[in-house]
Structures are given as C-alpha cells and as structure tokens.
Scaffold this motif. Structure first.
Motif, PDB file in Angstrom:
ATOM      1  N   MET A   1     -11.551 -14.301   3.281  1.00 34.55           N
ATOM      2  CA  MET A   1     -12.168 -14.589   1.926  1.00 34.55           C
ATOM      3  C   MET A   1     -13.736 -14.787   2.347  1.00 34.55           C
ATOM      4  SD  MET A   1     -12.058 -17.740  -0.998  1.00 34.55           S
ATOM      5  CE  MET A   1     -10.828 -18.423   0.007  1.00 34.55           C
ATOM      6  N   ILE A   2     -14.731 -13.755   2.285  1.00 32.92           N
ATOM      7  CA  ILE A   2     -15.994 -13.569   2.730  1.00 32.92           C
ATOM      8  C   ILE A   2     -16.787 -13.563   1.421  1.00 32.92           C
ATOM      9  CG2 ILE A   2     -17.691 -12.623   3.892  1.00 32.92           C
ATOM     10  CD1 ILE A   2     -15.373 -11.741   5.814  1.00 32.92           C
ATOM     11  N   ASP A   3     -16.277 -12.765   0.579  1.00 35.10           N
ATOM     12  CA  ASP A   3     -17.056 -12.417  -0.494  1.00 35.10           C
ATOM     13  C   ASP A   3     -17.826 -13.438  -1.377  1.00 35.10           C
ATOM     14  OD1 ASP A   3     -14.983 -11.698  -3.042  1.00 35.10           O
ATOM     15  OD2 ASP A   3     -14.524 -12.994  -1.381  1.00 35.10           O
ATOM     16  N   ARG A   4     -17.009 -14.479  -1.955  1.00 35.97           N
ATOM     17  CA  ARG A   4     -17.586 -15.460  -2.834  1.00 35.97           C
ATOM     18  C   ARG A   4     -18.163 -16.524  -1.789  1.00 35.97           C
ATOM     19  NH1 ARG A   4     -18.342 -14.750  -8.279  1.00 35.97           N
ATOM     20  NH2 ARG A   4     -16.725 -13.142  -9.035  1.00 35.97           N
ATOM     21  N   ILE A   5     -17.548 -17.069  -0.723  1.00 38.49           N
ATOM     22  CA  ILE A   5     -17.938 -18.299   0.173  1.00 38.49           C
ATOM     23  C   ILE A   5     -19.293 -17.717   0.929  1.00 38.49           C
ATOM     24  CG2 ILE A   5     -17.281 -19.502   1.930  1.00 38.49           C
ATOM     25  CD1 ILE A   5     -14.493 -19.769   1.064  1.00 38.49           C
ATOM     26  N   GLY A   6     -19.234 -16.143   1.138  1.00 45.21           N
ATOM     27  CA  GLY A   6     -20.384 -15.928   2.032  1.00 45.21           C
ATOM     28  C   GLY A   6     -20.417 -16.327   3.573  1.00 45.21           C
ATOM     29  N   HIS A   7     -19.219 -16.676   4.297  1.00 45.32           N
ATOM     30  CA  HIS A   7     -19.247 -17.167   5.619  1.00 45.32           C
ATOM     31  C   HIS A   7     -17.960 -16.335   6.080  1.00 45.32           C
ATOM     32  CE1 HIS A   7     -19.279 -18.699   9.168  1.00 45.32           C
ATOM     33  NE2 HIS A   7     -17.908 -19.329   9.264  1.00 45.32           N
ATOM     34  N   PRO A   8     -18.060 -15.246   7.287  1.00 43.09           N
ATOM     35  CA  PRO A   8     -16.991 -14.541   7.732  1.00 43.09           C
ATOM     36  C   PRO A   8     -16.339 -15.582   8.859  1.00 43.09           C
ATOM     37  CG  PRO A   8     -19.018 -13.828   8.693  1.00 43.09           C
ATOM     38  CD  PRO A   8     -19.271 -14.909   7.599  1.00 43.09           C
ATOM     39  N   PHE A   9     -15.237 -16.073   8.569  1.00 43.33           N
ATOM     40  CA  PHE A   9     -14.660 -17.033   9.606  1.00 43.33           C
ATOM     41  C   PHE A   9     -14.164 -16.428  10.933  1.00 43.33           C
ATOM     42  CE2 PHE A   9     -14.668 -19.896   5.893  1.00 43.33           C
ATOM     43  CZ  PHE A   9     -14.753 -21.143   6.386  1.00 43.33           C
ATOM     44  N   ARG A  10     -14.541 -16.939  12.028  1.00 40.58           N
ATOM     45  CA  ARG A  10     -13.991 -16.494  13.256  1.00 40.58           C
ATOM     46  C   ARG A  10     -12.498 -16.895  13.392  1.00 40.58           C
ATOM     47  NH1 ARG A  10     -18.816 -18.223  16.960  1.00 40.58           N
ATOM     48  NH2 ARG A  10     -18.808 -20.187  15.582  1.00 40.58           N
ATOM     49  N   ASN A  11     -12.307 -18.318  12.847  1.00 42.10           N
ATOM     50  CA  ASN A  11     -11.193 -18.817  12.963  1.00 42.10           C
ATOM     51  C   ASN A  11     -10.618 -19.178  11.540  1.00 42.10           C
ATOM     52  OD1 ASN A  11      -8.843 -20.388  13.318  1.00 42.10           O
ATOM     53  ND2 ASN A  11     -10.068 -22.129  14.376  1.00 42.10           N
ATOM     54  N   PRO A  12      -9.778 -18.240  11.124  1.00 39.76           N
ATOM     55  CA  PRO A  12      -9.255 -18.115   9.572  1.00 39.76           C
ATOM     56  C   PRO A  12      -8.410 -19.364   9.446  1.00 39.76           C
ATOM     57  CG  PRO A  12      -9.250 -15.720  10.666  1.00 39.76           C
ATOM     58  CD  PRO A  12      -9.472 -17.101  11.575  1.00 39.76           C
ATOM     59  N   GLU A  13      -7.811 -19.863  10.484  1.00 42.01           N
ATOM     60  CA  GLU A  13      -6.800 -21.171   9.981  1.00 42.01           C
ATOM     61  C   GLU A  13      -7.699 -22.221   9.641  1.00 42.01           C
ATOM     62  OE1 GLU A  13      -4.802 -21.764  13.745  1.00 42.01           O
ATOM     63  OE2 GLU A  13      -3.784 -20.202  13.468  1.00 42.01           O
ATOM     64  N   LEU A  14      -9.171 -22.461   9.836  1.00 37.51           N
ATOM     65  CA  LEU A  14      -9.853 -23.435   9.490  1.00 37.51           C
ATOM     66  C   LEU A  14      -9.929 -23.483   7.880  1.00 37.51           C
ATOM     67  CD1 LEU A  14     -12.665 -23.390  12.063  1.00 37.51           C
ATOM     68  CD2 LEU A  14     -11.002 -25.538  11.445  1.00 37.51           C
ATOM     69  N   LEU A  15     -10.104 -22.139   7.369  1.00 36.39           N
ATOM     70  CA  LEU A  15     -10.136 -21.825   5.911  1.00 36.39           C
ATOM     71  C   LEU A  15      -8.996 -22.112   5.255  1.00 36.39           C
ATOM     72  CD1 LEU A  15     -11.747 -21.276   3.339  1.00 36.39           C
ATOM     73  CD2 LEU A  15     -11.305 -18.746   3.792  1.00 36.39           C
ATOM     74  N   GLN A  16      -7.867 -21.780   5.851  1.00 37.04           N
ATOM     75  CA  GLN A  16      -6.560 -22.103   5.210  1.00 37.04           C
ATOM     76  C   GLN A  16      -6.166 -23.490   5.119  1.00 37.04           C
ATOM     77  OE1 GLN A  16      -3.510 -20.050   7.666  1.00 37.04           O
ATOM     78  NE2 GLN A  16      -1.841 -20.766   6.367  1.00 37.04           N
ATOM     79  N   GLN A  17      -6.618 -24.039   6.288  1.00 37.39           N
ATOM     80  CA  GLN A  17      -6.244 -25.638   6.117  1.00 37.39           C
ATOM     81  C   GLN A  17      -7.106 -26.249   4.980  1.00 37.39           C
ATOM     82  OE1 GLN A  17      -6.567 -27.647   9.790  1.00 37.39           O
ATOM     83  NE2 GLN A  17      -6.457 -29.806   8.709  1.00 37.39           N
ATOM     84  N   ALA A  18      -8.614 -25.947   4.833  1.00 36.46           N
ATOM     85  CA  ALA A  18      -9.267 -26.341   3.751  1.00 36.46           C
ATOM     86  C   ALA A  18      -8.739 -26.144   2.298  1.00 36.46           C
ATOM     87  CB  ALA A  18     -10.752 -25.743   3.982  1.00 36.46           C
ATOM     88  N   LEU A  19      -8.041 -25.009   2.268  1.00 34.85           N
ATOM     89  CA  LEU A  19      -7.529 -24.825   0.988  1.00 34.85           C
ATOM     90  C   LEU A  19      -6.243 -25.314   0.674  1.00 34.85           C
ATOM     91  CD1 LEU A  19      -8.891 -21.091   0.548  1.00 34.85           C
ATOM     92  CD2 LEU A  19      -9.888 -23.197  -0.491  1.00 34.85           C
ATOM     93  N   ARG A  20      -5.542 -26.103   1.699  1.00 32.93           N
ATOM     94  CA  ARG A  20      -4.246 -26.487   1.607  1.00 32.93           C
ATOM     95  C   ARG A  20      -4.365 -28.099   1.010  1.00 32.93           C
ATOM     96  NH1 ARG A  20      -2.098 -25.973   6.573  1.00 32.93           N
ATOM     97  NH2 ARG A  20      -1.521 -23.718   5.932  1.00 32.93           N
ATOM     98  N   HIS A  21      -3.818 -28.335  -0.352  1.00 35.66           N
ATOM     99  CA  HIS A  21      -3.755 -29.725  -0.580  1.00 35.66           C
ATOM    100  C   HIS A  21      -2.509 -30.531   0.113  1.00 35.66           C
ATOM    101  CE1 HIS A  21      -2.806 -32.515  -3.792  1.00 35.66           C
ATOM    102  NE2 HIS A  21      -4.035 -32.694  -3.623  1.00 35.66           N
ATOM    103  N   ARG A  22      -2.871 -31.757  -0.010  1.00 40.18           N
ATOM    104  CA  ARG A  22      -1.943 -32.462   0.880  1.00 40.18           C
ATOM    105  C   ARG A  22      -0.404 -32.408   0.075  1.00 40.18           C
ATOM    106  NH1 ARG A  22      -2.543 -38.819   0.146  1.00 40.18           N
ATOM    107  NH2 ARG A  22      -0.322 -38.621   1.080  1.00 40.18           N
TER     108      ARG A  22
END
Length: 218
Positions: free
Chosen positions: A1-22
């Motif tokens: 997901m780069i388009d809206r956020i504007g950052h190309p993640f080198r570690n996509p798992e960080l973004l995945q965790q950021a979007l995972r609710h408890r």
C-alpha cells in the motif's frame, strides 16, 4: 500500500501489524500506536514551531491539540483509506469497527510508527507532514481557539460563577472500544448536558461544547 500513505515499505510486515487491531490477535498495533502518538506529536510540534515564529506556548499547544485530536486523525485515516484495510476480529467487523473514530485514529498513529521503524525519522516526517498540509493552512496563525472545557470555565469565571461539574455516568464496551457517557452541569445558570466519547476527555469536551452553545444562545 504505497499510493495513499506515500511510503514504500521495505518491511511490509510493519504495515501489516500497524493495521491489525487487537481484536484480530497478536501481533497487533497497540505498541506501534504508543510510539506513533509520540512521533506524530513531535512532527506536528516541529512544523508549528517553524511556521509560527511569534506564537506563544499556549497557541502552539492548542494548534497541536487541534491537529492531533481523535476526530481529526480519524478523518485523515479515512482520506488515506485505512478503514477497508484494517484487520479486525469478528466482533469488531460486525459492529463496524472500521468506521469507528478511535480505531481509525489508533491505526493512523500505528502506521506513523511503522514508517519510522521502517525508514527513520526523516522519512517519517517527509511522509506524514504532507498529510496535514490542508489542516495546517487552515489554522489561523497563533490564534487557535481554546478547547470547549477551557472556554466554558473561562466564561463562568469571567462572570464570577462556580466552575462546571463533570460526572461520568456510564462506561460501556470492550476494553479496546470503550464509550464514555458524561454529564456536564453548571449551577449558575442551572444547565446540564450529556455527551458520549471514545475517551473520558472527548466526552467531557463534547458536553462542555453543548453547554457553551446554550449559554451563547441566550
């Protein structure tokens, strides 16, 4: 997901965790939210400090609070289309958690932390600040209005009237999705309003705003 956020993640798992609710299980985004809150406050404070060289501490503090309040962050999360990408547990999905301000705001803060951990502070600031361009431009330099609780207290004190009283009437919902019902009462004049919020502070502010509206309409 780069388009809206504007950052190309080198570690996509960080973004995945950021979007995972408890509610969706571990590892979820609460620790990232903690870090992202601090990063966001720093980025916004730095931007305001540079933009408003003559503003005092009070004006800077009010401006920062206006930019990072829950409802503002939730609206920004909607613009970034984070809601449909959230990973939620079955209960939150059924209750429309992807639309709830508190969940969206928390996810946005978690994404900010994920960017920071992925690429460092400079990249984080370069990505996050443009999200706030419109809101920063709308702020009247050095003249941000005080929050409703402060304005209500000053209105009453200016007329030598007693301070308002805030009473927590009800708390409901799961730990990660609390809803607070608060009453705001004034004795002179005798007024009472109730309001809900996803935090105690938010509910108190909303109730104070309703009392102010009645006072100013007199």
């Amino acid at each position: 997901m780069i388009d809206r956020i504007g950052h190309p993640f080198r570690n996509p798992e960080l973004l995945q965790q950021a979007l995972r609710h408890r509610s969706a299980g571990a590892p979820h985004n609460e620790r990232l939210e903690f870090l992202g809150d601090a990063m966001l406050n720093l980025v916004v404070a730095e931007a305001l400090y540079a933009r408003w060289p003559k503003a005092d501490e009070g004006a800077l503090t009010r401006a920062r609070a206006a930019l990072v309040r829950e409802s503002a962050l939730a609206e920004l999360a909607r613009r970034l289309e984070l809601g449909p990408r959230l990973e939620l547990g079955p209960g939150e999905m059924k209750s429309g958690g992807e639309r709830r301000d508190s969940i969206l705001a928390d996810a946005l803060e978690a994404v900010i932390a994920a960017i920071y951990l992925d690429a460092g502070f400079e990249a984080c600031r370069a990505t996050v600040l443009p999200w706030f361009d419109v809101e920063l431009e709308r702020l009247p330099a050095g003249k941000v209005e005080k929050d409703p609780k402060t304005r209500l207290q000053e209105w009453l004190q200016g007329r030598q009237l007693p301070r308002p009283e805030y009473i927590l009437l009800e708390t409901r919902g799961d730990d990660h999705a609390r809803i607070f019902l608060v009453s705001c009462r004034t004795s002179e004049p005798s007024l009472e309003e109730q309001a809900e919020g996803s935090s105690l502070r938010a509910a108190e502010q909303a109730a104070a705003e309703r009392i102010l509206a009645r006072l100013e309409a007199r």
